[in-house]
Design an enzyme around this catalytic site. Structure first.
Site, PDB file in Angstrom:
ATOM      1  CG  MET A 193      -8.820   6.849   6.184  1.00  0.00           C
ATOM      2  SD  MET A 193      -9.668   5.501   5.354  1.00  0.00           S
ATOM      3  CE  MET A 193     -10.300   4.556   6.720  1.00  0.00           C
ATOM      4  CG  ASP A 240      -2.059  -0.657   1.285  1.00  0.00           C
ATOM      5  OD1 ASP A 240      -2.728  -0.646   2.307  1.00  0.00           O
ATOM      6  OD2 ASP A 240      -2.408  -1.224   0.226  1.00  0.00           O
ATOM      7  CE  LYS A 252      -7.042  -0.515  -1.070  1.00  0.00           C
ATOM      8  NZ  LYS A 252      -7.502  -1.071   0.182  1.00  0.00           N
TER       9      LYS A 252
HETATM   10  N1  SAH Z   1      -5.017  -0.428   8.742  1.00  0.00           N
HETATM   11  C1  SAH Z   1      -4.489   0.873   9.130  1.00  0.00           C
HETATM   12  C2  SAH Z   1      -5.441   2.000   8.843  1.00  0.00           C
HETATM   13  C3  SAH Z   1      -5.696   2.234   7.378  1.00  0.00           C
HETATM   14  S1  SAH Z   1      -6.766   3.588   7.125  1.00  0.00           S
HETATM   15  C4  SAH Z   1      -4.129   0.830  10.608  1.00  0.00           C
HETATM   16  O1  SAH Z   1      -4.487  -0.122  11.311  1.00  0.00           O
HETATM   17  O2  SAH Z   1      -3.450   1.748  11.069  1.00  0.00           O
HETATM   18  C5  SAH Z   1      -5.636   4.863   6.759  1.00  0.00           C
HETATM   19  C6  SAH Z   1      -5.611   5.910   7.863  1.00  0.00           C
HETATM   20  O3  SAH Z   1      -4.861   5.457   8.961  1.00  0.00           O
HETATM   21  C7  SAH Z   1      -4.960   7.216   7.472  1.00  0.00           C
HETATM   22  O4  SAH Z   1      -5.838   8.033   6.781  1.00  0.00           O
HETATM   23  C8  SAH Z   1      -4.603   7.795   8.814  1.00  0.00           C
HETATM   24  O5  SAH Z   1      -5.726   8.357   9.432  1.00  0.00           O
HETATM   25  C9  SAH Z   1      -4.246   6.550   9.606  1.00  0.00           C
HETATM   26  N2  SAH Z   1      -2.789   6.299   9.621  1.00  0.00           N
HETATM   27  C10 SAH Z   1      -2.146   5.214   9.200  1.00  0.00           C
HETATM   28  N3  SAH Z   1      -0.834   5.320   9.426  1.00  0.00           N
HETATM   29  C11 SAH Z   1      -0.631   6.499  10.019  1.00  0.00           C
HETATM   30  C12 SAH Z   1       0.505   7.184  10.506  1.00  0.00           C
HETATM   31  N4  SAH Z   1       1.722   6.664  10.432  1.00  0.00           N
HETATM   32  N5  SAH Z   1       0.330   8.401  11.065  1.00  0.00           N
HETATM   33  C13 SAH Z   1      -0.898   8.956  11.157  1.00  0.00           C
HETATM   34  N6  SAH Z   1      -2.006   8.349  10.711  1.00  0.00           N
HETATM   35  C14 SAH Z   1      -1.883   7.139  10.150  1.00  0.00           C
END
Ligand code: SAH
Length: 464
Positions: free
Chosen positions: A383, A248, A270
């Site tokens: 998100m 991703d 994505k």
């Molecule tokens: N499966 C992932 C989430 C995917 S949705 C998880 O468990 O973390 C994607 C969202 O995750 C982004 O829009 C943001 O809000 C958050 N996100 C993921 N990695 C991040 C990071 N390193 N710092 C801040 N937000 C993050």
């Protein structure tokens, strides 16, 4: 080579330990684990050592050491803090030609204890010849993390089928190829994932010659929020044996670099509303690659089951009978909160935490507002950047105080991490002022206040 490593069979053999204190305890524990019968001599012997002696079927001698204590012993350990006594024991043992170890005195030893990684029946010994035991221990720690705890079960599995396989392939080369295949393929994966019965079933099928045509496998791996140090051991192991990696946009390059070097890398990233590959095509690609016999790592940011569409991907795999494993990862909420110094729950401020997506399937931000306004609940928005003005407005409208502390954490856990704090009322303004962009996590709740006290370590943790 200063010392030749040999593995010593001590089952049922008598070993003398001189000393009954802390050091004697450490050595006695190891000796007892190896099945030795302990004879311990010292004026005083601690309770734990006594218990070990009893369990080993040995004897305790409550007095000072005499030379005749060596009688019948195949190994001698001097574990006292009396240097002349240790030297005496060493000299007596050498005189008799019996191996001797004097704790912390390599010059008096004919044998030394290595640092041990015990994955019985697989045992790894590391030694610096007594010159730098700390270094040996550090190497051991690295090996401990690299070799899964269940590795020994793999050797156990091999032991159960060794004779049968030997009968099947009289030729050594064939046998070697057979076992290499077992230890590096799906059978080992099953065993290491704790599915021993399935591993055994596959191994039987392989021996009977009716193993299924090599089907591949898919590993749905949570890569954590960004810092590679937050990967799990299992994630790393599977990444290092992948044939193909589908990843991703959220997966940091430093993490991708930890995948097997010659694995094909496929970007299926994505971006919001700008999917490089639609989800159904990703699902299809996973199925196709596995059917070609490939080991496919589907690397996902954070945890695959938290806003990661992992559920949809495995549904498709299950429908096609493709074997898969799901490896949990540290989700952005846990990673970002820890690295920003914001505990998600707190006895005084937040009794629950709720993970919410700010981006619904139909493109709206129509959340169950009434459920989200309790002051004692921490809200974590994934998100949430695009919908933030609406989200803040609705939360306030439905009763959450406009003063509620809130934080924005951009690229949490990485060296690029940026954190901004404000209130529910001014959060959208902060986004505009500081040009905050994705990936950003939003935390709303009283716990954000604690950051002032706890964020002293910020930056100290990020290693990329
Ligand atoms: N499966 C992932 C989430 C995917 S949705 C998880 O468990 O973390 C994607 C969202 O995750 C982004 O829009 C943001 O809000 C958050 N996100 C993921 N990695 C991040 C990071 N390193 N710092 C801040 N937000 C993050």
């Amino acid at each position: 080579m200063e010392f030749l490593p040999l593995f010593h069979n001590l089952r049922g053999a008598q070993v003398l330990v001189v000393g009954g204190g802390e050091i004697a305890l450490r050595k006695s524990r190891l000796l007892a684990e190896a099945g030795a019968v302990l004879r311990v001599v010292a004026p005083e012997i601690g309770t734990e050592v006594r218990e070990l002696i009893e369990r080993s079927g040995g004897e305790q001698i409550l007095r000072g050491y005499t030379e005749s204590d060596l009688n019948g012993c195949v190994l001698i350990i001097a574990a006292t803090d009396d240097e002349p006594l240790n030297a005496q024991v060493s000299a007596d043992a050498r005189q008799r030609g019996v191996p001797v170890n004097v704790v912390d005195a390599p010059a008096l030893c004919s044998v030394i204890f290595p640092a041990i990684v015990d994955r019985s029946p697989l045992v790894i010994a590391v030694s610096s010849g007594g010159d730098a035991p700390v270094l040996a221990r550090l190497i051991r720690a690295k090996l401990e993390t690299w070799i899964p705890p269940t590795y020994g079960h793999l050797a156990g599995l091999a032991a159960r089928f060794r004779h049968q396989v030997k009968g099947l392939f009289p030729n050594v080369q064939q046998r070697r190829a057979f076992w290499e295949d077992v230890f590096q393929g799906p059978i080992a994966d099953r065993q290491l994932a704790g599915q021993g019965a399935e591993a055994e079933r596959l191994l039987r099928a392989k021996i009977d010659g009716d193993a299924p045509a090599t089907t591949g496998e898919v590993y749905l791996v949570g890569a954590g929020p960004g810092d590679p140090d937050l990967l799990t051991f299992r994630a790393l192991r599977l990444m290092q044996q992948a044939d193909v990696v589908l990843y991703d946009r959220l997966v940091a390059p430093a993490i991708l670099d930890l995948c097997r070097r010659d694995a094909d890398r496929v970007y299926v990233g994505k971006q919001r509303a700008d999917h490089a590959l639609p989800q159904d095509q990703i699902n299809q690609q996973l199925v196709d690659l596995a059917k070609q016999g490939k080991r496919v790592v589907r690397l996902k940011g954070g945890d695959p089951f938290i806003f990661g569409r992992g559920g949809e991907e495995i549904e498709e795999l299950a429908a096609h009978g493709i074997p898969f494993q799901v490896v949990p990862g540290i989700t952005a909420a846990s990673g970002c909160a820890a690295y920003a110094g914001i505990p998600l729950t707190h006895r005084d401020h937040a009794q629950s935490v709720r993970f919410v997506t700010g981006h619904l399937k139909n493109g709206s931000t129509d959340l169950p507002w009434k459920d989200l306004v309790s002051p004692s609940q921490t809200l974590v928005l994934y998100m949430g950047l695009i919908g933030l003005p609406v989200i803040c407005e609705q939360l306030i409208k439905h009763g959450r105080s406009a003063d509620t502390p809130a934080a924005l954490i951009q690229q949490g856990t990485t060296v690029n991490q940026r954190v901004f704090t404000g209130t529910l009322a001014n959060l959208p303004q902060l986004v505009a002022e500081h040009e905050v962009h994705a990936p950003t996590l939003v935390i709303v709740g009283e716990v954000v206040k604690l950051r002032e006290k706890l964020a002293w370590f910020e930056g100290a943790q990020a290693s990329v």
